[in-house]
Design a protein around this motif. Structure first.
Motif, PDB file in Angstrom:
ATOM      1  N   GLY A   4       0.526  -1.263  -0.180  1.00 47.43           N
ATOM      2  CA  GLY A   4       0.183  -0.137  -0.051  1.00 47.43           C
ATOM      3  C   GLY A   4       0.658   1.388   0.469  1.00 47.43           C
ATOM      4  N   GLY A   5       2.079   1.126  -0.568  1.00 48.79           N
ATOM      5  CA  GLY A   5       3.111   2.361   0.118  1.00 48.79           C
ATOM      6  C   GLY A   5       3.504   3.063   1.048  1.00 48.79           C
ATOM      7  N   GLY A   6       3.827   3.819   1.480  1.00 48.34           N
ATOM      8  CA  GLY A   6       4.545   4.542   2.321  1.00 48.34           C
ATOM      9  C   GLY A   6       6.272   3.535   2.646  1.00 48.34           C
ATOM     10  N   LEU A   7       6.820   3.829   3.844  1.00 43.14           N
ATOM     11  CA  LEU A   7       8.303   3.850   4.111  1.00 43.14           C
ATOM     12  C   LEU A   7       8.304   2.971   5.330  1.00 43.14           C
ATOM     13  CD1 LEU A   7       9.515   7.629   3.649  1.00 43.14           C
ATOM     14  CD2 LEU A   7       9.301   5.430   2.120  1.00 43.14           C
ATOM     15  N   GLY A   8       9.790   2.398   5.277  1.00 41.95           N
ATOM     16  CA  GLY A   8      10.089   1.471   6.176  1.00 41.95           C
ATOM     17  C   GLY A   8      11.397   2.162   6.300  1.00 41.95           C
ATOM     18  N   TYR A   9      11.749   1.012   7.480  1.00 43.54           N
ATOM     19  CA  TYR A   9      13.473   1.580   8.095  1.00 43.54           C
ATOM     20  C   TYR A   9      14.432   0.045   8.089  1.00 43.54           C
ATOM     21  CZ  TYR A   9      11.280   5.847   8.790  1.00 43.54           C
ATOM     22  OH  TYR A   9      11.096   7.350   9.077  1.00 43.54           O
ATOM     23  N   HIS A  10      15.637   0.526   7.466  1.00 39.54           N
ATOM     24  CA  HIS A  10      16.370  -0.797   7.442  1.00 39.54           C
ATOM     25  C   HIS A  10      18.290  -0.214   7.749  1.00 39.54           C
ATOM     26  CE1 HIS A  10      18.090  -4.442   6.565  1.00 39.54           C
ATOM     27  NE2 HIS A  10      19.381  -4.081   6.256  1.00 39.54           N
ATOM     28  N   ARG A  11      18.433  -0.949   8.516  1.00 41.30           N
ATOM     29  CA  ARG A  11      20.162  -0.079   9.252  1.00 41.30           C
ATOM     30  C   ARG A  11      21.122  -1.718   9.147  1.00 41.30           C
ATOM     31  NH1 ARG A  11      23.500   2.746  11.400  1.00 41.30           N
ATOM     32  NH2 ARG A  11      24.446   3.710  13.006  1.00 41.30           N
ATOM     33  N   VAL A  12      22.065  -0.903   9.098  1.00 40.52           N
ATOM     34  CA  VAL A  12      23.350  -1.344   9.235  1.00 40.52           C
ATOM     35  C   VAL A  12      24.735  -0.508  10.150  1.00 40.52           C
ATOM     36  CG1 VAL A  12      25.070  -2.246   7.625  1.00 40.52           C
ATOM     37  CG2 VAL A  12      22.991  -2.263   7.260  1.00 40.52           C
ATOM     38  N   SER A  13      24.659  -1.338  11.129  1.00 41.61           N
ATOM     39  CA  SER A  13      25.793  -0.684  11.246  1.00 41.61           C
ATOM     40  C   SER A  13      26.818  -0.974  11.628  1.00 41.61           C
ATOM     41  CB  SER A  13      25.323  -0.290  13.341  1.00 41.61           C
ATOM     42  OG  SER A  13      25.762  -1.860  13.452  1.00 41.61           O
ATOM     43  N   PRO A  14      28.265  -0.569  11.747  1.00 43.80           N
ATOM     44  CA  PRO A  14      29.478  -1.232  10.951  1.00 43.80           C
ATOM     45  C   PRO A  14      29.710  -2.535  12.019  1.00 43.80           C
ATOM     46  CG  PRO A  14      29.639   1.093  10.798  1.00 43.80           C
ATOM     47  CD  PRO A  14      28.454   1.055  11.796  1.00 43.80           C
ATOM     48  N   SER A  15      30.876  -3.297  11.944  1.00 42.73           N
ATOM     49  CA  SER A  15      31.453  -4.321  12.236  1.00 42.73           C
ATOM     50  C   SER A  15      32.818  -4.471  12.715  1.00 42.73           C
ATOM     51  CB  SER A  15      31.020  -6.009  12.054  1.00 42.73           C
ATOM     52  OG  SER A  15      31.481  -5.664  10.188  1.00 42.73           O
ATOM     53  N   ARG A  16      33.117  -2.988  12.339  1.00 43.77           N
ATOM     54  CA  ARG A  16      35.023  -3.046  11.682  1.00 43.77           C
ATOM     55  C   ARG A  16      34.666  -1.750  11.522  1.00 43.77           C
ATOM     56  NH1 ARG A  16      35.206  -6.671   6.213  1.00 43.77           N
ATOM     57  NH2 ARG A  16      34.838  -7.849   7.775  1.00 43.77           N
ATOM     58  N   GLU A  17      36.348  -0.849  11.855  1.00 48.72           N
ATOM     59  CA  GLU A  17      37.104   0.761  11.871  1.00 48.72           C
ATOM     60  C   GLU A  17      36.629   0.579  10.429  1.00 48.72           C
ATOM     61  OE1 GLU A  17      40.432   3.333  11.807  1.00 48.72           O
ATOM     62  OE2 GLU A  17      40.744   1.520  12.734  1.00 48.72           O
ATOM     63  N   GLY A  18      35.559   1.962   9.915  1.00 48.55           N
ATOM     64  CA  GLY A  18      35.193   1.704   8.474  1.00 48.55           C
ATOM     65  C   GLY A  18      34.266   0.491   7.649  1.00 48.55           C
ATOM     66  N   GLY A  19      33.955   0.197   8.569  1.00 49.55           N
ATOM     67  CA  GLY A  19      32.940  -0.510   7.857  1.00 49.55           C
ATOM     68  C   GLY A  19      31.664   0.030   7.015  1.00 49.55           C
ATOM     69  N   THR A  20      30.424  -0.781   6.711  1.00 51.77           N
ATOM     70  CA  THR A  20      29.111  -0.355   5.614  1.00 51.77           C
ATOM     71  C   THR A  20      28.308   0.401   7.511  1.00 51.77           C
ATOM     72  OG1 THR A  20      29.200  -2.256   4.624  1.00 51.77           O
ATOM     73  CG2 THR A  20      27.403  -1.115   5.027  1.00 51.77           C
ATOM     74  N   ASP A  21      28.022   1.273   6.889  1.00 54.52           N
ATOM     75  CA  ASP A  21      26.724   2.366   7.975  1.00 54.52           C
ATOM     76  C   ASP A  21      25.636   2.606   7.359  1.00 54.52           C
ATOM     77  OD1 ASP A  21      26.269   3.647  10.248  1.00 54.52           O
ATOM     78  OD2 ASP A  21      28.079   4.710  10.600  1.00 54.52           O
ATOM     79  N   VAL A  22      24.317   1.806   7.748  1.00 54.91           N
ATOM     80  CA  VAL A  22      23.507   3.083   6.466  1.00 54.91           C
ATOM     81  C   VAL A  22      22.294   2.966   6.804  1.00 54.91           C
ATOM     82  CG1 VAL A  22      21.643   2.103   5.217  1.00 54.91           C
ATOM     83  CG2 VAL A  22      24.211   1.065   4.697  1.00 54.91           C
ATOM     84  N   LEU A  23      21.613   4.369   8.047  1.00 52.83           N
ATOM     85  CA  LEU A  23      20.663   4.386   8.244  1.00 52.83           C
ATOM     86  C   LEU A  23      19.480   4.743   6.574  1.00 52.83           C
ATOM     87  CD1 LEU A  23      18.378   4.039  10.490  1.00 52.83           C
ATOM     88  CD2 LEU A  23      18.465   6.334  10.859  1.00 52.83           C
ATOM     89  N   ALA A  24      18.568   3.803   6.382  1.00 56.18           N
ATOM     90  CA  ALA A  24      18.000   3.946   5.135  1.00 56.18           C
ATOM     91  C   ALA A  24      16.361   4.650   5.711  1.00 56.18           C
ATOM     92  CB  ALA A  24      18.198   3.861   3.780  1.00 56.18           C
ATOM     93  N   GLU A  25      15.760   5.063   4.701  1.00 56.51           N
ATOM     94  CA  GLU A  25      14.387   5.174   4.731  1.00 56.51           C
ATOM     95  C   GLU A  25      13.931   4.471   3.678  1.00 56.51           C
ATOM     96  OE1 GLU A  25      12.514   8.520   4.460  1.00 56.51           O
ATOM     97  OE2 GLU A  25      12.230   9.305   6.128  1.00 56.51           O
ATOM     98  N   VAL A  26      12.906   3.177   4.011  1.00 58.01           N
ATOM     99  CA  VAL A  26      13.106   1.780   2.417  1.00 58.01           C
ATOM    100  C   VAL A  26      11.234   1.744   1.772  1.00 58.01           C
ATOM    101  CG1 VAL A  26      15.368   0.732   2.338  1.00 58.01           C
ATOM    102  CG2 VAL A  26      13.069   0.111   3.796  1.00 58.01           C
ATOM    103  N   GLY A  27      11.404   2.106   0.456  1.00 60.68           N
ATOM    104  CA  GLY A  27      10.178   1.841   0.197  1.00 60.68           C
ATOM    105  C   GLY A  27       9.934   1.118  -0.813  1.00 60.68           C
ATOM    106  N   SER A  28       9.407   0.570  -1.591  1.00 60.04           N
ATOM    107  CA  SER A  28       8.778  -0.466  -2.810  1.00 60.04           C
ATOM    108  C   SER A  28       9.486   0.165  -3.754  1.00 60.04           C
ATOM    109  CB  SER A  28       7.353  -0.346  -3.641  1.00 60.04           C
ATOM    110  OG  SER A  28       7.131  -0.874  -2.373  1.00 60.04           O
ATOM    111  N   GLY A  29      10.235  -0.791  -4.039  1.00 61.74           N
ATOM    112  CA  GLY A  29      11.865  -0.448  -5.380  1.00 61.74           C
ATOM    113  C   GLY A  29      13.150  -0.973  -5.017  1.00 61.74           C
ATOM    114  N   ASP A  30      13.093  -0.367  -3.718  1.00 58.11           N
ATOM    115  CA  ASP A  30      14.510   0.292  -2.802  1.00 58.11           C
ATOM    116  C   ASP A  30      14.816  -1.004  -2.939  1.00 58.11           C
ATOM    117  OD1 ASP A  30      13.109   2.837  -2.716  1.00 58.11           O
ATOM    118  OD2 ASP A  30      14.204   2.727  -0.667  1.00 58.11           O
TER     119      ASP A  30
END
Length: 366
Positions: free
Chosen positions: A211-237
């Motif tokens: 029905g549309g709208g936004l969710g959220y997804h988090r990735v936090s670093p497991s090592r120095e300089g690692g992947t760090d994401v806090l994203a609003e996610v919708g259909s097709g993301d």
């Protein structure tokens, strides 16, 4: 927002280019694909995901190259023709309406994908070494499982988990999270090889929101300089996870959150071994005391009776790999039984290969 802009080492050249890890809908299309993620684009070695949209009567040719692929209907149905096989996929009305059948296409092959009524199709791929036979995946043989309890309850469709359907490298599952719930929780990782505890897997999340709208997804670093994401996610993301603690995935109130997980890695064993974040793993101990969310299962797999057209019999590699059935009404919600999930606390796990590993929960009966 994606706050990671570092390079990742690895691969044949020793350096992988920096990657954007959150890919908003429409930002990563190429050619006939509305989403096209391959190892070069992602800056890693194996995992791929394409989303193909076909107009009514549309036809597309997939050249598999060094990758094995699964054609998974997201909406609609299609016919998949390889050099020696033809598979009629009934598909479904949407990812929120039922389990879908699917087709496995091996490396070093060509597949024609045709849809009389049109639709949208996920092509989940992985660079691999072995060439396995083309096969049909019947919807009734997809294990539908309930994971977690309370506000961590979610549904997992294990169509290509490591122990349900034979592939060389590819692992893929679907997860549905009822509105307001958290999944991919506690945060966990699979970015290094630790024998018996953790394996290295590159992972793609592809999202849709009912029905549309936004969710959220988090990735936090497991090592120095690692992947760090806090994203609003919708259909097709999509979100790319080369490393890091990933989770939670948060469904908005009143809207079911869907994601497709695609994974592959370099290990000799095709398995899913993860480690929980040490600050959050305690949540599992609370689950046996709570019921599974009453909204689950959202649906289960339905029986099928018609055999797919195929040029020659296929080799059976597992129960889930045996070619059987397409059927009649893709648009109808599906009705059969979810697989029972019993309480368990062992860490790490080796059974279900997806971002939502089996959690301790009460027995679920049909």
């Amino acid at each position: 927002m994606d706050t990671h802009h570092e390079q990742h080492t690895g691969g044949a050249e020793g350096i992988r280019p920096a990657a954007r890890h959150h890919l908003p809908s429409g930002s990563a299309g190429r050619g006939p694909y509305v989403l096209d993620i391959d190892p070069k684009m992602a800056g890693w070695d194996r995992s791929s995901l394409r989303v193909l949209e076909l107009e009514p009567g549309g036809v597309h040719t997939l050249v598999t190259g060094e990758c094995e692929w699964i054609v998974l209907p997201l909406t609609g149905g299609c016919t998949v023709r390889t050099a020696g096989d033809t598979f009629e996929l009934l598909g479904r009305e949407s990812v929120f309406s039922g389990v879908s059948d699917f087709a496995y296409v091996p490396r070093d092959d060509r597949a024609q994908i045709a849809s009389g009524a049109g639709g949208r199709f996920a092509l989940a791929g992985a660079k691999c070494e072995r060439r396995l036979p083309a096969r049909y995946g019947p919807a009734p043989e997809v294990p539908v499982e309930l994971r977690g309890t309370g506000s961590c309850s979610r549904q997992v469709n294990n169509f290509a988990a490591a122990d349900t359907f034979v592939c060389d490298r590819l692992i893929a599952v679907e997860v549905l999270t009822p509105g307001g719930n958290w999944s991919s929780y506690p945060p966990h990782k699979h970015d290094e090889h630790v024998p018996g505890e953790e394996c290295e897997l590159e992972e793609i999340y592809y999202f849709e929101v009912e029905g549309g709208g936004l969710g959220y997804h988090r990735v936090s670093p497991s090592r120095e300089g690692g992947t760090d994401v806090l994203a609003e996610v919708g259909s097709g993301d999509a979100v790319l996870i080369p490393d890091g603690w990933h989770g939670p995935s948060i469904a908005p109130p009143g809207r079911t959150l869907y994601y497709l997980n695609v994974m592959a890695g370099p290990g000799e064993e095709r398995a899913w071994l993860i480690r929980d974040h040490p600050d959050h793993g305690w949540i599992r101990d609370t689950w046996p005391d709570e019921p599974v969310d009453a909204r689950l299962p959202l649906y289960t797999a339905r029986p099928q009776t018609v055999q797919p057209r195929t040029a020659h019999p296929q080799t059976a590699h597992s129960q889930a790999a045996r070619p059987q059935t397409p059927h009649s009404q893709a648009a109808h919600p599906q009705t059969a039984r979810p697989q029972t999930v019993r309480p368990q606390t062992a860490h790490p796990q080796t059974a279900r290969p997806e971002a939502d590993r089996p959690s301790p929960g009460p027995e679920v009966t049909p």
